[in-house]
Design an enzyme around this catalytic site. Sequence first.
Site, PDB file in Angstrom:
ATOM      1  N   SER A   1     170.669 -50.865-103.055  1.00  0.00           N
ATOM      2  CA  SER A   1     169.630 -51.876-102.891  1.00  0.00           C
ATOM      3  C   SER A   1     168.298 -51.351-103.401  1.00  0.00           C
ATOM      4  O   SER A   1     167.754 -50.368-102.881  1.00  0.00           O
ATOM      5  CB  SER A   1     169.497 -52.254-101.409  1.00  0.00           C
ATOM      6  OG  SER A   1     168.250 -52.909-101.229  1.00  0.00           O
TER       7      SER A   1
ATOM      8  N   HIS B   1     171.966 -54.124-106.072  1.00  0.00           N
ATOM      9  CA  HIS B   1     171.691 -55.160-105.074  1.00  0.00           C
ATOM     10  C   HIS B   1     170.187 -55.449-105.090  1.00  0.00           C
ATOM     11  O   HIS B   1     169.365 -54.547-104.936  1.00  0.00           O
ATOM     12  CB  HIS B   1     172.147 -54.632-103.709  1.00  0.00           C
ATOM     13  CG  HIS B   1     172.048 -55.612-102.596  1.00  0.00           C
ATOM     14  ND1 HIS B   1     173.026 -56.536-102.303  1.00  0.00           N
ATOM     15  CD2 HIS B   1     171.075 -55.811-101.668  1.00  0.00           C
ATOM     16  CE1 HIS B   1     172.674 -57.249-101.255  1.00  0.00           C
ATOM     17  NE2 HIS B   1     171.487 -56.832-100.848  1.00  0.00           N
TER      18      HIS B   1
ATOM     19  N   ASP C   1     167.164 -57.669-103.404  1.00  0.00           N
ATOM     20  CA  ASP C   1     166.805 -58.445-102.208  1.00  0.00           C
ATOM     21  C   ASP C   1     165.596 -59.327-102.469  1.00  0.00           C
ATOM     22  O   ASP C   1     164.497 -58.834-102.715  1.00  0.00           O
ATOM     23  CB  ASP C   1     166.504 -57.479-101.056  1.00  0.00           C
ATOM     24  CG  ASP C   1     167.754 -56.775-100.593  1.00  0.00           C
ATOM     25  OD1 ASP C   1     168.659 -57.452-100.088  1.00  0.00           O
ATOM     26  OD2 ASP C   1     167.848 -55.541-100.761  1.00  0.00           O
TER      27      ASP C   1
ATOM     28  N   MET D   1     163.102 -62.092-100.906  1.00  0.00           N
ATOM     29  CA  MET D   1     162.652 -62.582 -99.590  1.00  0.00           C
ATOM     30  C   MET D   1     161.443 -63.488 -99.757  1.00  0.00           C
ATOM     31  O   MET D   1     160.563 -63.199-100.559  1.00  0.00           O
ATOM     32  CB  MET D   1     162.255 -61.399 -98.712  1.00  0.00           C
ATOM     33  CG  MET D   1     163.341 -60.367 -98.554  1.00  0.00           C
ATOM     34  SD  MET D   1     162.770 -59.022 -97.516  1.00  0.00           S
ATOM     35  CE  MET D   1     164.165 -57.902 -97.648  1.00  0.00           C
TER      36      MET D   1
ATOM     37  N   HIS E   1     170.680 -61.051-103.570  1.00  0.00           N
ATOM     38  CA  HIS E   1     170.753 -61.476-102.169  1.00  0.00           C
ATOM     39  C   HIS E   1     169.526 -62.331-101.858  1.00  0.00           C
ATOM     40  O   HIS E   1     168.429 -61.806-101.676  1.00  0.00           O
ATOM     41  CB  HIS E   1     170.819 -60.204-101.308  1.00  0.00           C
ATOM     42  CG  HIS E   1     170.858 -60.452 -99.836  1.00  0.00           C
ATOM     43  ND1 HIS E   1     170.707 -59.430 -98.906  1.00  0.00           N
ATOM     44  CD2 HIS E   1     171.033 -61.574 -99.102  1.00  0.00           C
ATOM     45  CE1 HIS E   1     170.791 -59.931 -97.689  1.00  0.00           C
ATOM     46  NE2 HIS E   1     170.973 -61.227 -97.772  1.00  0.00           N
TER      47      HIS E   1
ATOM     48  N   MET F   1     167.290 -64.222 -99.607  1.00  0.00           N
ATOM     49  CA  MET F   1     166.882 -64.459 -98.216  1.00  0.00           C
ATOM     50  C   MET F   1     165.754 -65.470 -98.268  1.00  0.00           C
ATOM     51  O   MET F   1     164.583 -65.155 -98.011  1.00  0.00           O
ATOM     52  CB  MET F   1     166.453 -63.138 -97.571  1.00  0.00           C
ATOM     53  CG  MET F   1     167.647 -62.248 -97.257  1.00  0.00           C
ATOM     54  SD  MET F   1     167.209 -60.526 -96.977  1.00  0.00           S
ATOM     55  CE  MET F   1     167.268 -59.935 -98.655  1.00  0.00           C
TER      56      MET F   1
ATOM     57  N   MET G   1     175.783 -59.141 -92.887  1.00  0.00           N
ATOM     58  CA  MET G   1     174.586 -58.330 -92.618  1.00  0.00           C
ATOM     59  C   MET G   1     174.846 -57.452 -91.400  1.00  0.00           C
ATOM     60  O   MET G   1     175.270 -57.948 -90.349  1.00  0.00           O
ATOM     61  CB  MET G   1     173.374 -59.225 -92.334  1.00  0.00           C
ATOM     62  CG  MET G   1     172.795 -59.951 -93.535  1.00  0.00           C
ATOM     63  SD  MET G   1     172.338 -58.897 -94.914  1.00  0.00           S
ATOM     64  CE  MET G   1     171.073 -57.850 -94.173  1.00  0.00           C
TER      65      MET G   1
ATOM     66  N   ASP H   1     175.837 -54.975 -95.594  1.00  0.00           N
ATOM     67  CA  ASP H   1     174.469 -54.663 -96.003  1.00  0.00           C
ATOM     68  C   ASP H   1     173.598 -54.346 -94.788  1.00  0.00           C
ATOM     69  O   ASP H   1     173.393 -55.210 -93.932  1.00  0.00           O
ATOM     70  CB  ASP H   1     173.916 -55.890 -96.754  1.00  0.00           C
ATOM     71  CG  ASP H   1     172.485 -55.733 -97.233  1.00  0.00           C
ATOM     72  OD1 ASP H   1     171.925 -54.626 -97.138  1.00  0.00           O
ATOM     73  OD2 ASP H   1     171.933 -56.751 -97.717  1.00  0.00           O
ATOM     74  N   GLY H   2     173.089 -53.104 -94.755  1.00  0.00           N
ATOM     75  CA  GLY H   2     172.099 -52.748 -93.746  1.00  0.00           C
ATOM     76  C   GLY H   2     172.466 -51.533 -92.921  1.00  0.00           C
ATOM     77  O   GLY H   2     173.490 -51.508 -92.252  1.00  0.00           O
TER      78      GLY H   2
ATOM     79  N   GLY I   1     170.377 -48.919 -99.247  1.00  0.00           N
ATOM     80  CA  GLY I   1     169.027 -48.867 -99.804  1.00  0.00           C
ATOM     81  C   GLY I   1     168.381 -47.531 -99.530  1.00  0.00           C
ATOM     82  O   GLY I   1     168.282 -46.666-100.406  1.00  0.00           O
TER      83      GLY I   1
HETATM   84  C1  DX5 Z   1     167.640 -56.093 -95.725  1.00  0.00           C
HETATM   85  C2  DX5 Z   1     168.263 -56.063 -97.091  1.00  0.00           C
HETATM   86  C3  DX5 Z   1     169.000 -54.823 -97.419  1.00  0.00           C
HETATM   87  C4  DX5 Z   1     168.197 -53.545 -97.352  1.00  0.00           C
HETATM   88  C5  DX5 Z   1     169.148 -52.480 -96.935  1.00  0.00           C
HETATM   89  O1  DX5 Z   1     167.237 -57.381 -95.461  1.00  0.00           O
HETATM   90  O2  DX5 Z   1     169.167 -57.144 -97.235  1.00  0.00           O
HETATM   91  O3  DX5 Z   1     169.687 -54.946 -98.658  1.00  0.00           O
HETATM   92  O4  DX5 Z   1     167.604 -53.159 -98.564  1.00  0.00           O
HETATM   93  O5  DX5 Z   1     168.431 -51.324 -96.731  1.00  0.00           O
HETATM   94  P1  DX5 Z   1     169.039 -50.133 -95.878  1.00  0.00           P
HETATM   95  O6  DX5 Z   1     170.291 -49.668 -96.591  1.00  0.00           O
HETATM   96  O7  DX5 Z   1     167.943 -49.132 -95.895  1.00  0.00           O
HETATM   97  O8  DX5 Z   1     169.342 -50.657 -94.506  1.00  0.00           O
HETATM   98 ZN    ZN Z   2     170.390 -57.178 -99.089  1.00  0.00          ZN
END
Ligand code: DX5
Ligand code: ZN
Length: 222
Positions: free
Chosen positions: A8, A33, A35, A37, A66, A68, A137, A175-176, A197
Site C-alpha cells: 500500500s 495497492h 488508497d 479517501m 481501493h 474509500m 478490512m 488489508d490493514g 503499508g
Molecule cells: C487503510 C488502508 C490500508 C493501509 C494499510 O484504510 O486501506 O491500505 O494503507 O496500512 P497498514 O498496512 O499500515 O495497516
Molecule cells: Zn487499502
Amino acid sequence: MKYILSPSLLSADFTALDREIKVCEDNNVAYLHIDVMDGMFVPNISIGIPVVKSIRKITDLVLDVHLMIVKPERYIKAFAEAGSDIINIHYEATEDHIGVLKEIKKLGKKAAVTIKPNTSYKDIISLSDYVDMFLVMSVEPGFGGQSFIESTLKNVEGLAEYRENNGLSYDIEIDGGINADNITSPLDAGANIIVAGSAVFGKGDTAEKIRKLNGIIDKYNK
Ligand code: DX5
Ligand code: ZN
C-alpha cells in the site's frame, strides 16, 4: 490460487513515488495497492485521480485501487480511465452494488467489493457472481499503521468456505495491520492477496521488508 503481496503506497514517501515503485518492481512485486479517501466515507483524505494517472505512466504493475469514497458510482469511469486495473468499492458506500460492479466490468477492469471490520461476509456473498475479488478490512479504513483486528479473520474464513463450497474462484484480499509477524494468520484463513503499508514503506529497508514478506507468501504458492 496465486498468493500475492500488494504494497500500500499510503505509507510510501509521496515525494519519491517513482523510487518507491521501482523498489517494488525490482523485488518481484506484482500489485500496488492505492488508497483513495474522500474525507467523508473515512475521516481522512489521501490521493485521487491525477496521482493514479501519474503512477500508471511509470509502471506496468497491477494497480489495485481501493476506493474509500461515498457513492463510488460517481467516479468509476474516471478511475478506470486513469489506469486502474482493479477497482475496489466499499459495500457500505453505495446502494447500487450490482450496477457499480457491472460498470467496472464493462470498462474492462477487475471488480472488487470491500467490507469494513464490522460488516459480515454474509452481506456480500450474493455479489460473488459480479466480482473478481473481495477485500476484507482488518482495520477501520482511513489510516495506515493501525493494529490488526483478529476478529476480521472470520470474514476471510466465511468467504473462503463459500468459495470452496460453491466452486468459485474469486480472490480474497486482506488489508490493514499486516506485518511479517502476523501475515500467516490471514493466509491460513484463506486470503491470497495481502496488503501491507507500514510493514513495507517508511522506516527501514523497503527491499528487505518486501523480500521477507514475499518469502512467507511464496511458501503458499507451492
Ligand atoms: C487503510 C488502508 C490500508 C493501509 C494499510 O484504510 O486501506 O491500505 O494503507 O496500512 P497498514 O498496512 O499500515 O495497516
Ligand atoms: Zn487499502
